[in-house]
Design a protein around this motif. Structure first.
Motif, mmCIF file in Angstrom:
data_model
loop_
_atom_site.group_PDB
_atom_site.id
_atom_site.type_symbol
_atom_site.label_atom_id
_atom_site.label_comp_id
_atom_site.label_asym_id
_atom_site.label_seq_id
_atom_site.Cartn_x
_atom_site.Cartn_y
_atom_site.Cartn_z
ATOM 1 N N ILE A 238 0.844 -1.201 0.000
ATOM 2 C CA ILE A 238 0.000 0.000 0.000
ATOM 3 C C ILE A 238 0.878 1.250 0.000
ATOM 4 O O ILE A 238 0.593 2.228 -0.702
ATOM 5 C CB ILE A 238 -0.942 0.010 1.217
ATOM 6 N N GLN A 239 1.961 1.212 0.753
ATOM 7 C CA GLN A 239 2.882 2.353 0.772
ATOM 8 C C GLN A 239 3.555 2.551 -0.586
ATOM 9 O O GLN A 239 3.738 3.680 -1.039
ATOM 10 C CB GLN A 239 3.923 2.162 1.875
ATOM 11 N N ARG A 240 3.891 1.448 -1.254
ATOM 12 C CA ARG A 240 4.479 1.569 -2.599
ATOM 13 C C ARG A 240 3.460 2.118 -3.588
ATOM 14 O O ARG A 240 3.818 2.855 -4.518
ATOM 15 C CB ARG A 240 5.012 0.217 -3.085
ATOM 16 N N ILE A 241 2.199 1.771 -3.397
ATOM 17 C CA ILE A 241 1.150 2.315 -4.265
ATOM 18 C C ILE A 241 1.005 3.817 -4.038
ATOM 19 O O ILE A 241 0.861 4.596 -4.988
ATOM 20 C CB ILE A 241 -0.190 1.577 -4.007
ATOM 21 N N VAL A 242 1.089 4.232 -2.784
ATOM 22 C CA VAL A 242 0.990 5.661 -2.458
ATOM 23 C C VAL A 242 2.096 6.454 -3.151
ATOM 24 O O VAL A 242 1.859 7.544 -3.683
ATOM 25 C CB VAL A 242 1.044 5.873 -0.927
ATOM 26 N N THR A 243 3.304 5.904 -3.156
ATOM 27 C CA THR A 243 4.433 6.619 -3.771
ATOM 28 C C THR A 243 4.499 6.429 -5.284
ATOM 29 O O THR A 243 5.298 7.097 -5.957
ATOM 30 C CB THR A 243 5.771 6.139 -3.169
ATOM 31 N N GLY A 244 3.692 5.522 -5.815
ATOM 32 C CA GLY A 244 3.703 5.295 -7.263
ATOM 33 C C GLY A 244 4.664 4.218 -7.720
ATOM 34 O O GLY A 244 4.764 3.949 -8.921
ATOM 35 N N ASP A 245 5.367 3.569 -6.797
ATOM 36 C CA ASP A 245 6.293 2.501 -7.191
ATOM 37 C C ASP A 245 5.550 1.241 -7.621
ATOM 38 O O ASP A 245 6.044 0.482 -8.462
ATOM 39 C CB ASP A 245 7.243 2.167 -6.028
ATOM 40 N N GLN A 246 4.392 0.985 -7.042
ATOM 41 C CA GLN A 246 3.567 -0.160 -7.405
ATOM 42 C C GLN A 246 2.218 0.359 -7.873
ATOM 43 O O GLN A 246 1.678 1.311 -7.296
ATOM 44 C CB GLN A 246 3.399 -1.102 -6.208
ATOM 45 N N SER A 247 1.675 -0.247 -8.915
ATOM 46 C CA SER A 247 0.455 0.287 -9.519
ATOM 47 C C SER A 247 -0.813 -0.159 -8.811
ATOM 48 O O SER A 247 -1.790 0.601 -8.721
ATOM 49 C CB SER A 247 0.376 -0.125 -10.993
ATOM 50 N N TYR A 248 -0.850 -1.387 -8.329
ATOM 51 C CA TYR A 248 -2.060 -1.918 -7.704
ATOM 52 C C TYR A 248 -1.717 -3.149 -6.880
ATOM 53 O O TYR A 248 -0.624 -3.711 -6.993
ATOM 54 C CB TYR A 248 -3.108 -2.317 -8.765
ATOM 55 N N THR A 249 -2.664 -3.548 -6.062
ATOM 56 C CA THR A 249 -2.604 -4.838 -5.392
ATOM 57 C C THR A 249 -4.015 -5.398 -5.376
ATOM 58 O O THR A 249 -4.978 -4.702 -5.725
ATOM 59 C CB THR A 249 -2.041 -4.723 -3.963
ATOM 60 N N ILE A 250 -4.149 -6.652 -5.003
ATOM 61 C CA ILE A 250 -5.476 -7.259 -4.851
ATOM 62 C C ILE A 250 -5.726 -7.454 -3.362
ATOM 63 O O ILE A 250 -4.931 -8.076 -2.663
ATOM 64 C CB ILE A 250 -5.585 -8.601 -5.589
ATOM 65 N N TYR A 251 -6.832 -6.907 -2.915
ATOM 66 C CA TYR A 251 -7.224 -6.975 -1.508
ATOM 67 C C TYR A 251 -8.198 -8.120 -1.319
ATOM 68 O O TYR A 251 -9.311 -8.099 -1.841
ATOM 69 C CB TYR A 251 -7.846 -5.649 -1.091
ATOM 70 N N LYS A 252 -7.764 -9.113 -0.589
ATOM 71 C CA LYS A 252 -8.626 -10.233 -0.218
ATOM 72 C C LYS A 252 -8.872 -10.083 1.283
ATOM 73 O O LYS A 252 -7.977 -10.347 2.084
ATOM 74 C CB LYS A 252 -7.953 -11.564 -0.541
ATOM 75 N N ALA A 253 -10.044 -9.627 1.635
ATOM 76 C CA ALA A 253 -10.329 -9.277 3.029
ATOM 77 C C ALA A 253 -10.086 -10.476 3.944
ATOM 78 O O ALA A 253 -10.803 -11.468 3.891
ATOM 79 C CB ALA A 253 -11.760 -8.778 3.164
ATOM 80 N N TYR A 254 -9.064 -10.386 4.780
ATOM 81 C CA TYR A 254 -8.637 -11.520 5.589
ATOM 82 C C TYR A 254 -9.639 -11.879 6.684
ATOM 83 O O TYR A 254 -9.822 -13.049 6.998
ATOM 84 C CB TYR A 254 -7.273 -11.231 6.227
ATOM 85 N N LYS A 255 -10.292 -10.875 7.254
ATOM 86 C CA LYS A 255 -11.174 -11.168 8.387
ATOM 87 C C LYS A 255 -12.371 -12.025 7.983
ATOM 88 O O LYS A 255 -12.664 -13.027 8.652
ATOM 89 C CB LYS A 255 -11.627 -9.882 9.071
ATOM 90 N N PRO A 256 -13.099 -11.694 6.921
ATOM 91 C CA PRO A 256 -14.195 -12.590 6.512
ATOM 92 C C PRO A 256 -13.711 -13.996 6.174
ATOM 93 O O PRO A 256 -14.398 -14.980 6.468
ATOM 94 C CB PRO A 256 -14.774 -11.892 5.277
ATOM 95 N N LEU A 257 -12.536 -14.093 5.572
ATOM 96 C CA LEU A 257 -11.960 -15.396 5.239
ATOM 97 C C LEU A 257 -11.658 -16.184 6.506
ATOM 98 O O LEU A 257 -12.034 -17.356 6.643
ATOM 99 C CB LEU A 257 -10.684 -15.199 4.426
ATOM 100 N N ALA A 258 -10.978 -15.531 7.443
ATOM 101 C CA ALA A 258 -10.614 -16.179 8.706
ATOM 102 C C ALA A 258 -11.850 -16.523 9.530
ATOM 103 O O ALA A 258 -11.937 -17.604 10.121
ATOM 104 C CB ALA A 258 -9.682 -15.265 9.502
ATOM 105 N N ASP A 259 -12.815 -15.606 9.558
ATOM 106 C CA ASP A 259 -14.036 -15.854 10.319
ATOM 107 C C ASP A 259 -14.780 -17.072 9.784
ATOM 108 O O ASP A 259 -15.299 -17.889 10.561
ATOM 109 C CB ASP A 259 -14.950 -14.625 10.273
ATOM 110 N N ALA A 260 -14.849 -17.184 8.465
ATOM 111 C CA ALA A 260 -15.544 -18.327 7.861
ATOM 112 C C ALA A 260 -14.838 -19.639 8.192
ATOM 113 O O ALA A 260 -15.480 -20.641 8.523
ATOM 114 C CB ALA A 260 -15.635 -18.145 6.350
ATOM 115 N N ALA A 261 -13.507 -19.630 8.145
ATOM 116 C CA ALA A 261 -12.744 -20.840 8.477
ATOM 117 C C ALA A 261 -12.954 -21.233 9.933
ATOM 118 O O ALA A 261 -13.146 -22.416 10.256
ATOM 119 C CB ALA A 261 -11.259 -20.623 8.198
#
Length: 364
Positions: free
Chosen positions: A267-290
């Protein structure tokens, strides 16, 4: 009946009574063993690594532990991390079985290698939940994201980052580990979008989910193609993207690079423009379901309310599944995704070196 015959008869009765008592005692012991042979208050949690991605220790583990405790106050989680070793994870799995644990949440480091051990566990009445990666073998449930959709989002985000240049762009692809079925899904989804929308994928290799390997592959791509021989880089995750970006910078190359996992550093690299994007897979719903699946299985409850769909693995059909929706994160929607969901606070992202870039991006 003479004395000799009476003594023989008494001896026979005594032996018979002794055998009956022994048999009764054995039956009682068997019942006790059967009743006490399993750990009905512990859930095993096996996660794959902690080098390529910080998510497992920072998010998955604590979220699962918290949800288990909320659902079952006297339950505990027995946790181990494979640290990137399939052999180590097999030992950890065997240890849980030996300890009598009856439910295991397994994020397999090498999902193709698990068939025999998951089958052995099932034969002993142990329920295995495949977490994030679809392990082979008769797992009782699977919880993850639609991983081909993740790849499609990655591919489209890279096309969007290229904008009008996409149709003439050559792409370098650094994929995940070939042993990981998720990596294949990401790759397939990305190709579904990229093929036909960009000029060509000119270099494609596995980074094995290892930043050092990904950096080496990026260096080899630059040597082979030249600094102007490609216009963007697809990286299967953020850990590898970090090493790729470091390699590109060292060679004076500035092109769009994307990743996956929404790590804080990404996220910090995205803020500075070094990285263009990432994929956010919400960990809490995933963990809660497991965690909910694990507690329900431990307590003998139905799981259809959680795992309402099904999925097929390479070895088994119609596995109960819970599949969540991933999201693309770019500089434009950080506020509306990882900050809005409480994954990070703006203060977490906007530390000293990133304060000015955060202000420019309007993070709050």
């Amino acid at each position: 009946m003479n004395a000799l015959m009476r003594r023989a008869a008494i001896g026979t009765v005594a032996v018979s009574m002794a055998l009956t008592m022994a048999a009764c005692g054995k039956a009682g012991d068997d019942k006790k063993d059967a009743k006490g042979s399993g750990d009905t208050k512990s859930i095993g949690l096996l996660l794959p690594e902690n080098a390529s991605s910080v998510r497992y220790e920072s998010f998955d583990k604590p979220f699962i532990e918290a949800k288990v405790k909320a659902l079952c106050g006297d339950c505990t989680v027995k946790y181990s991390n494979a640290e990137g070793s399939a052999a180590k994870q097999k030992q950890q799995f065997d240890t849980l079985i030996a300890q009598g644990v009856k439910v295991i949440i397994l994020d397999a480091f090498d999902a193709k290698s698990t068939q025999a051990w998951v089958k052995e566990a099932a034969d002993k009445g142990v329920k295995v939940i495949a977490y994030d990666r679809l392990a082979t073998g008769p797992v009782s449930a699977y919880v993850s994201f639609d991983n081909e959709k993740v790849g499609e989002l990655q591919g489209q985000a890279l096309v969007d980052a290229l904008g009008a240049k996409a149709a003439d762009a050559n792409i370098v692809m650094i994929n995940g580990d070939d042993a990981d079925p998720n990596a294949g899904k990401f790759k397939s989804g990305a190709h579904k979008v990229l093929d036909g929308k960009v000029k060509k994928v000119v270099y494609e290799q596995s980074g094995e989910w290892k930043p050092t390997v990904a950096g080496q592959k990026m260096g080899a791509a630059i040597t082979q193609l030249g600094k102007d021989g490609f216009q963007a880089v697809y990286s299967a995750n953020d850990g590898m993207a970090a090493a790729i970006i470091t390699q590109l910078k060292s060679q004076g190359v500035n092109v769009p690079v994307g990743g996956q996992d929404a790590g804080l550093d990404a996220i910090q690299r995205i803020v500075t423009g070094d990285q263009s994007y990432t994929i956010y897979k919400a960990y809490k719903p995933l963990a809660d379901a497991a965690a909910e699946l694990a507690v329900n299985l431990l307590q003998g409850k139905d799981i259809k309310s959680v795992a309402s769909s099904t999925i097929d693995s390479d070895t088994d059909k119609a596995i109960p599944a819970k599949l969540l929706e991933p999201k693309v994160v770019t500089k434009a929607n950080i506020n509306d995704t990882v900050i809005a969901d409480g994954l990070y606070k703006a203060a977490d992202i906007c530390t000293g070196d990133y304060a000015a870039a955060c202000a420019a991006a309007g993070l709050k």
